[in-house]
Design an enzyme around this catalytic site. Structure first.
Site, short mmCIF file in Angstrom:
data_model
loop_
_atom_site.label_atom_id
_atom_site.label_comp_id
_atom_site.label_asym_id
_atom_site.label_seq_id
_atom_site.Cartn_x
_atom_site.Cartn_y
_atom_site.Cartn_z
N ARG A 1 14.20 -4.28 15.23
CA ARG A 1 12.83 -4.79 15.40
C ARG A 1 12.01 -4.51 14.15
NH1 ARG A 1 13.24 -3.46 21.44
NH2 ARG A 1 12.96 -1.25 21.06
N PHE B 1 14.69 -14.25 25.20
CA PHE B 1 15.16 -13.09 25.98
C PHE B 1 14.28 -11.88 25.63
CE2 PHE B 1 18.73 -15.83 24.81
CZ PHE B 1 19.31 -16.13 26.03
N ASP C 1 11.22 -15.61 28.32
CA ASP C 1 12.14 -14.85 29.18
C ASP C 1 12.19 -15.54 30.53
OD1 ASP C 1 13.29 -11.66 29.06
OD2 ASP C 1 13.20 -12.63 31.03
N ALA D 1 7.72 -18.25 30.80
CA ALA D 1 8.74 -17.80 31.76
C ALA D 1 9.71 -18.96 31.95
CB ALA D 1 8.08 -17.41 33.08
N ASP E 1 18.44 -12.47 21.61
CA ASP E 1 18.94 -11.15 22.07
C ASP E 1 19.22 -11.23 23.57
OD1 ASP E 1 19.61 -8.47 22.19
OD2 ASP E 1 17.53 -7.80 22.46
N CYS F 1 25.28 -7.75 22.91
CA CYS F 1 25.46 -6.37 23.37
C CYS F 1 26.64 -6.26 24.32
CB CYS F 1 24.17 -5.83 24.00
SG CYS F 1 23.63 -6.76 25.43
N1 SAH Z 1 15.14 -8.29 23.36
C1 SAH Z 1 14.74 -7.38 24.40
C2 SAH Z 1 15.84 -7.04 25.38
C3 SAH Z 1 16.47 -8.23 26.05
S1 SAH Z 1 17.15 -7.89 27.62
C4 SAH Z 1 14.14 -6.12 23.77
O1 SAH Z 1 14.10 -5.97 22.53
O2 SAH Z 1 13.71 -5.25 24.53
C5 SAH Z 1 17.61 -9.47 28.19
C6 SAH Z 1 16.49 -10.29 28.80
O3 SAH Z 1 16.99 -11.63 28.94
C7 SAH Z 1 16.02 -9.88 30.20
O4 SAH Z 1 14.65 -9.60 30.18
C8 SAH Z 1 16.31 -11.10 31.10
O5 SAH Z 1 15.27 -11.36 32.05
C9 SAH Z 1 16.38 -12.22 30.09
N2 SAH Z 1 17.19 -13.41 30.43
C10 SAH Z 1 18.41 -13.45 31.00
N3 SAH Z 1 18.88 -14.72 31.04
C11 SAH Z 1 17.94 -15.51 30.47
C12 SAH Z 1 17.84 -16.91 30.17
N4 SAH Z 1 18.84 -17.74 30.48
N5 SAH Z 1 16.75 -17.35 29.54
C13 SAH Z 1 15.75 -16.51 29.21
N6 SAH Z 1 15.78 -15.19 29.46
C14 SAH Z 1 16.85 -14.68 30.08
#
Ligand code: SAH
Length: 391
Positions: A210, A226, A248, A275, A295, A335
């Site tokens: 980040r 995400f 997200d 969303a 991510d 991950c």
């Molecule tokens: N980048 C974040 C962590 C990501 S965790 C950080 O730095 O903290 C993964 C996230 O992806 C979750 O919040 C989940 O709700 C979201 N997610 C899962 N599938 C998704 C999709 N198809 N489209 C958008 N978001 C999604």
């Protein structure tokens, strides 16, 4: 510690334990003496009955997670010794500073404590047990954390046990603390809610990535997909991004992102939150963004899901490469532990072929110093990322 059984290994199956790999698979076991229950401590011996170490027993594919190697039986101070060493390493590697008070104190096998995760959010420790043994020993672990912090005159107001199987089993092991709690990360502020949030409430493993993103964001139009708590979005705006869009699929995550952006003093004319599903969002966004962050959650949690996961990463990255402006930058991550860095790299090559764009790699990214990996336990490597320049 009370040792409740002895596991002896088959001839020739002791090499990995002698090389400090902490997992004993069921297929390596010759004989089990005593009647060890799930989570009890056992001694591990080679085929000639020489002691190799001690650890937690659990009926399953990984039958023993070795915690101490060698012939000395572990005493009551084992957790304090290991947690103390882990804390000193966090202090030595400068993970903790006046600008950062959220960090991973114990990262399972990487800190010699298989099955245990401890995250620190300012003055609160969140314990998460991924094995029966660590769950049984949770109060010993909480006492050890308290001892280690007191010994170093570091303030600790609560220890919370975050169950992996549901909120009802989660509890404060020591003290109490109100959620959400505000933590600092490289001077940025974030609300963390360990009671309701994913994992222990925040993704600490992306801290340094980040920071790098923030340093590259000046003047750019950024898309953070995400986004969860909006970590990358906050850094992008702090770094001088012109506009940030955060996406997200979860409404809760979007609401958290909004709260974190306003906590850091950014107003809504600098960012928009959606969303939405990322794949769907990217469809009609050609030539809008200069910088995109990908991510996603782990697409594969086990080997059987690896092929599908690779297809998912390929599609996601190809869509982002098609959408991004010429000269744009993509921060892309995986991950999934079962998708190793070579496979991830090859998948990104396929994505670039599919997108028909020329792409070069800048940085190779991974997990930070508070998520250490034992040289003998490569399975601990899970986070990998690439910074891509798309021509
Ligand atoms: N980048 C974040 C962590 C990501 S965790 C950080 O730095 O903290 C993964 C996230 O992806 C979750 O919040 C989940 O709700 C979201 N997610 C899962 N599938 C998704 C999709 N198809 N489209 C958008 N978001 C999604």
């Amino acid at each position: 510690m009370k040792i409740q059984g002895t596991i002896s290994l088959k001839q020739g199956r002791d090499h990995s334990v002698k090389r400090f790999h902490p997992w004993i698979f069921s297929g390596a076991i010759q004989q089990t003496l005593g009647d060890p229950g799930d989570g009890s401590w056992v001694e591990v011996q080679d085929a000639k009955k020489a002691t190799l170490g001690f650890g937690h027993y659990q009926n399953g594919s990984i039958t023993v997670r070795v915690i101490t190697f060698g012939t000395s039986a572990p005493t009551e101070t084992i957790y304090a010794e290991k947690i103390g060493r882990a804390l000193d390493q966090r202090l030595e590697t400068c993970v903790v500073s006046e600008h950062t008070n959220a960090y991973r104190l114990v990262h399972g096998e990487g800190d010699g404590l298989p099955g245990l995760v401890i995250d620190i959010y300012h003055e609160v420790a969140i314990v998460q047990a991924h094995s029966s043994g660590m769950l049984i020993d949770r109060t010993l672990v909480a006492d050890a954390i308290k001892h280690v912090f007191e010994e170093r005159s570091i303030k600790l107001s609560a220890v919370y046990n975050k169950s992996i199987s549901g909120k009802s089993e989660s509890e404060y092991l020591l003290g109490m603390a109100a959620v959400p709690h505000i933590v600092a990360e490289h001077g940025n502020k974030f609300y963390v809610d360990w009671e309701e949030g994913q994992k222990t409430g925040f993704f600490l493993d992306q801290r340094e990535n980040r920071k790098l993103l923030g340093e590259m964001a000046r003047g750019k139009t950024v898309l953070n997909t995400f986004c969860y708590t909006g970590g990358f979005s906050v850094y992008a705006l702090r770094g001088g991004a012109k506009l940030v869009n955060s996406v997200d699929a979860s409404e809760k995550a979007i609401s958290l992102t909004r709260k974190n952006l306003s906590l850091n003093g950014f107003d809504s004319n600098q960012h928009e939150c959606y969303a939405r599903d990322t794949f769907d969002f990217l469809k009609d966004k050609k030539d809008v963004y200069d910088l995109i962050i990908l991510d996603p959650p782990a697409f594969a949690k086990h080997k059987e899901a690896r092929h599908q996961a690779v297809k998912g990463y390929q599609r996601l990255n190809a869509e982002a490469m098609k959408a991004i402006r010429s000269g744009g930058i993509i921060f892309t991550f995986s991950c999934s532990q079962v998708v190793d860095s070579q496979l991830f790299y090859d998948t990104i090559v396929s994505a670039a072929i599919q997108a028909g764009r020329q792409v070069k790699v800048g940085h190779h990214l991974s997990q930070p110093a508070d998520h250490p990996v034992s040289l003998f336990h490569r399975e601990g490597e899970y986070l990998k990322g690439l910074v891509l320049y798309v021509e």
